[in-house]
Motif scaffolding. Structure first.
Motif, mmCIF file in Angstrom:
data_model
loop_
_atom_site.group_PDB
_atom_site.id
_atom_site.type_symbol
_atom_site.label_atom_id
_atom_site.label_comp_id
_atom_site.label_asym_id
_atom_site.label_seq_id
_atom_site.Cartn_x
_atom_site.Cartn_y
_atom_site.Cartn_z
ATOM 1 N N UNK A 1 -64.516 -18.137 -14.554
ATOM 2 C CA UNK A 1 -64.873 -16.994 -15.411
ATOM 3 C C UNK A 1 -64.252 -15.694 -14.905
ATOM 4 N N UNK A 2 -64.052 -15.613 -13.616
ATOM 5 C CA UNK A 2 -63.574 -14.360 -13.037
ATOM 6 C C UNK A 2 -62.058 -14.289 -12.906
ATOM 7 N N UNK A 3 -61.370 -15.397 -13.205
ATOM 8 C CA UNK A 3 -59.912 -15.394 -13.032
ATOM 9 C C UNK A 3 -59.203 -14.606 -14.128
ATOM 10 N N UNK A 4 -59.814 -14.550 -15.321
ATOM 11 C CA UNK A 4 -59.325 -13.679 -16.381
ATOM 12 C C UNK A 4 -57.851 -13.826 -16.717
ATOM 13 N N UNK A 5 -57.123 -12.701 -16.681
ATOM 14 C CA UNK A 5 -55.737 -12.661 -17.140
ATOM 15 C C UNK A 5 -54.821 -13.606 -16.363
ATOM 16 N N UNK A 6 -54.923 -13.721 -15.022
ATOM 17 C CA UNK A 6 -54.050 -14.669 -14.316
ATOM 18 C C UNK A 6 -54.197 -16.103 -14.818
ATOM 19 N N UNK A 7 -55.441 -16.531 -15.107
ATOM 20 C CA UNK A 7 -55.654 -17.880 -15.619
ATOM 21 C C UNK A 7 -55.072 -18.009 -17.025
ATOM 22 N N UNK A 8 -55.273 -16.981 -17.847
ATOM 23 C CA UNK A 8 -54.732 -17.031 -19.208
ATOM 24 C C UNK A 8 -53.201 -17.152 -19.184
ATOM 25 N N UNK A 9 -52.555 -16.380 -18.321
ATOM 26 C CA UNK A 9 -51.097 -16.447 -18.240
ATOM 27 C C UNK A 9 -50.634 -17.814 -17.749
ATOM 28 N N UNK A 10 -51.323 -18.354 -16.744
ATOM 29 C CA UNK A 10 -50.951 -19.678 -16.232
ATOM 30 C C UNK A 10 -51.135 -20.747 -17.301
ATOM 31 N N UNK A 11 -52.218 -20.616 -18.098
ATOM 32 C CA UNK A 11 -52.451 -21.571 -19.177
ATOM 33 C C UNK A 11 -51.388 -21.462 -20.259
ATOM 34 N N UNK A 12 -50.991 -20.244 -20.588
ATOM 35 C CA UNK A 12 -49.937 -20.066 -21.600
ATOM 36 C C UNK A 12 -48.653 -20.779 -21.166
ATOM 37 N N UNK A 13 -48.297 -20.624 -19.910
ATOM 38 C CA UNK A 13 -47.075 -21.266 -19.411
ATOM 39 C C UNK A 13 -47.212 -22.787 -19.426
ATOM 40 N N UNK A 14 -48.390 -23.275 -18.987
ATOM 41 C CA UNK A 14 -48.585 -24.715 -18.927
ATOM 42 C C UNK A 14 -48.628 -25.327 -20.327
ATOM 43 N N UNK A 15 -49.336 -24.672 -21.273
ATOM 44 C CA UNK A 15 -49.439 -25.207 -22.634
ATOM 45 C C UNK A 15 -48.084 -25.137 -23.339
ATOM 46 N N UNK A 16 -47.330 -24.080 -23.087
ATOM 47 C CA UNK A 16 -45.985 -23.994 -23.666
ATOM 48 C C UNK A 16 -45.129 -25.151 -23.166
ATOM 49 N N UNK A 17 -45.273 -25.500 -21.881
ATOM 50 C CA UNK A 17 -44.537 -26.640 -21.341
ATOM 51 C C UNK A 17 -44.978 -27.947 -21.968
ATOM 52 N N UNK A 18 -46.290 -28.093 -22.171
ATOM 53 C CA UNK A 18 -46.806 -29.296 -22.821
ATOM 54 C C UNK A 18 -46.288 -29.418 -24.244
ATOM 55 N N UNK A 19 -46.145 -28.287 -24.920
ATOM 56 C CA UNK A 19 -45.631 -28.327 -26.288
ATOM 57 C C UNK A 19 -44.208 -28.864 -26.315
ATOM 58 N N UNK A 20 -43.399 -28.397 -25.400
ATOM 59 C CA UNK A 20 -42.016 -28.884 -25.326
ATOM 60 C C UNK A 20 -42.003 -30.390 -25.054
ATOM 61 N N UNK A 21 -42.868 -30.817 -24.137
ATOM 62 C CA UNK A 21 -42.941 -32.241 -23.807
ATOM 63 C C UNK A 21 -43.367 -33.054 -25.031
ATOM 64 N N UNK A 22 -44.330 -32.537 -25.807
ATOM 65 C CA UNK A 22 -44.797 -33.251 -26.989
ATOM 66 C C UNK A 22 -43.708 -33.328 -28.056
ATOM 67 N N UNK A 23 -42.926 -32.259 -28.199
ATOM 68 C CA UNK A 23 -41.833 -32.280 -29.168
ATOM 69 C C UNK A 23 -40.802 -33.337 -28.793
#
Length: 430
Positions: A245-267
């Motif tokens: 809960x306290x990680x906030x923006x750093x966690x959101x940015x890390x998730x954006x990068x990881x999910x973007x990578x997963x999207x490429x893998x799924x494509x």
């Protein structure tokens, strides 16, 4: 000559068998479609084909776009959209997230505050705007000291696959407008992950009642998978937190990068799957495919596959997880309610359902945790299979979620009244 005749006879018989099998191609279980037709009607990369095929069989309209198709269509309109993420992606060590050198396992289904492309079981794609921690709730739902009831679990709590107001959490919220009800559901999560969700996201809120929804269909298998992760078993230690809960923006940015990578893998996977299906079709129809006996070999391989689902069960480990969650909730004077959710198999073929139901319920009650068996209200319905979209292996219809919500509301009221009585007697004795 005899050996030659024998070999010719055997080879001829095998070719006749190959020809016969090709004349009667395999069909998808429960449907009139052949596997080739099914691949054409509902693309293999689409992640819930049961509803798609059932709609086709019933000649019902169905949006056959994939998750990636829906996201691309939103982006073409200038709308930012992201997929919801299954717990298995987070558990996989290849998808590890690091923040300031420390490994993190995210326990929410997506990014906070974004349009989330969710699922489609009944014909229309469901989307929602995630709450401030990425869960499927209205905005500003995580208010410390104000959440009365919290529900933790897998995709059934996440809301597969209905508009929010028709989901289990949405129905309970509507049933008592005086209480703030929060759902912290993560699709694909098992009991160990759910213990982590409770500790990370509910402990700071201190709800009076926590409902732990256990799904017999796959929660035990998901638990076995979660144990392979290095970090998740640490939730068995009292007081362990990641501080999500306290990680906030750093966690959101890390998730954006990881999910973007997963999207490429799924494509890439989707394109590869399409090419593999087309390549397999060409091989099967070629002379070489005949000579390699592709149809006969495929059928023989399928015969060796078990159709029975595994339910790995470690009673001692289950007791430990249940005890930890019970003690966590009791530490803030809350009450844990265990809700056992049956799978559809229990209504169609009980012998194929989870064999540990009675033992799990008995163990939970022996630990002093109030429990409700949701099989009972579902079984009392005149047609339980009608509570699943298209009557196939899916999540629930609006009617099904409504029935579950009413049952849980009654249980919540009962244990709340009991808790008040206990506190009153304690005060009077003091």
């Amino acid at each position: 000559v005899a050996v030659a005749l024998l070999l010719a006879s055997v080879f001829g018989s095998v070719l006749v068998a190959e020809a016969a099998l090709r004349a009667f191609p395999p069909r998808v279980a429960g449907f009139s479609f052949t596997t080739a037709e099914a691949d054409s009607i509902c693309p293999g990369e689409w992640r819930n084909r049961a509803g798609c095929l059932a709609a086709a069989a019933a000649d019902s309209p169905f949006d056959r776009r994939t998750t990636l198709d829906v996201i691309r269509d939103f982006e073409a309109q200038g709308i930012e959209a992201w997929p919801s993420i299954d717990a298995s992606h987070y558990v996989d060590s290849d998808n590890a997230i690091e923040i300031e050198g420390s490994a993190i396992v995210s326990l929410s289904p997506g990014l906070p505050g974004v349009l989330t492309v969710f699922c489609n079981e009944s014909g229309d794609w469901i989307t929602y705007v995630a709450d401030e921690y990425g869960f499927n709730n209205p905005p500003a739902s995580h208010r410390p000291g104000e959440v009365d009831v919290a529900i933790v679990g897998d995709s059934f709590v996440h809301g597969w696959c209905a508009p929010f107001e028709q989901t289990l959490v949405g129905r309970i919220r509507q049933g008592d407008s005086t209480k703030l009800v929060l759902g912290v559901g993560l699709e694909g999560s098992g009991p160990l992950t759910q213990l982590g969700i409770e500790r990370e996201y509910l402990e700071p809120l201190r709800p009076a009642t926590v409902v732990w929804l256990f799904f017999e269909g796959n929660d035990l298998r998901d638990l076995s998978r979660d144990l392979t992760n290095e970090l998740l078993p640490r939730y068995l230690d009292r007081g362990f937190h990641q501080g999500l809960r306290d990680l906030g923006f750093p966690l959101e940015q890390a998730l954006r990068e990881r999910i973007a990578g997963l999207r490429i893998e799924e494509e890439v996977k989707a394109a590869s799957a399409r090419e593999q299906r087309e390549s397999a079709r060409r091989r099967r129809e070629s002379v070489g495919g005949w000579m390699r006996l592709t149809e006969l070999r495929t059928r023989l391989k399928d015969l060796g596959r078990s159709r029975k689902l595994a339910h790995p069960y470690d009673p001692a480990l289950f007791d430990q997880i249940a005890s930890r969650m019970r003690d966590d909730v009791a530490a803030w004077d809350g009450t844990l309610l265990f809700a056992y959710l049956p799978s559809r198999r229990r209504f169609e073929d009980p012998t194929a359902a989870n064999p540990h139901r009675a033992d799990i319920l008995a163990r939970v009650r022996a630990l002093g945790i109030p429990a409700v068996d949701l099989f009972e209200p579902l079984a009392a319905h005149p047609d339980p299979l009608s509570l699943y979209p298209f009557r196939v292996e899916n999540h629930f219809t609006a009617e099904g979620y409504d029935l579950l919500a009413r049952t849980l509301q009654d249980s919540i009221v009962r244990i709340s009244s009991r808790s008040v009585e206990v506190r009153t007697r304690t005060v009077e004795n003091e």
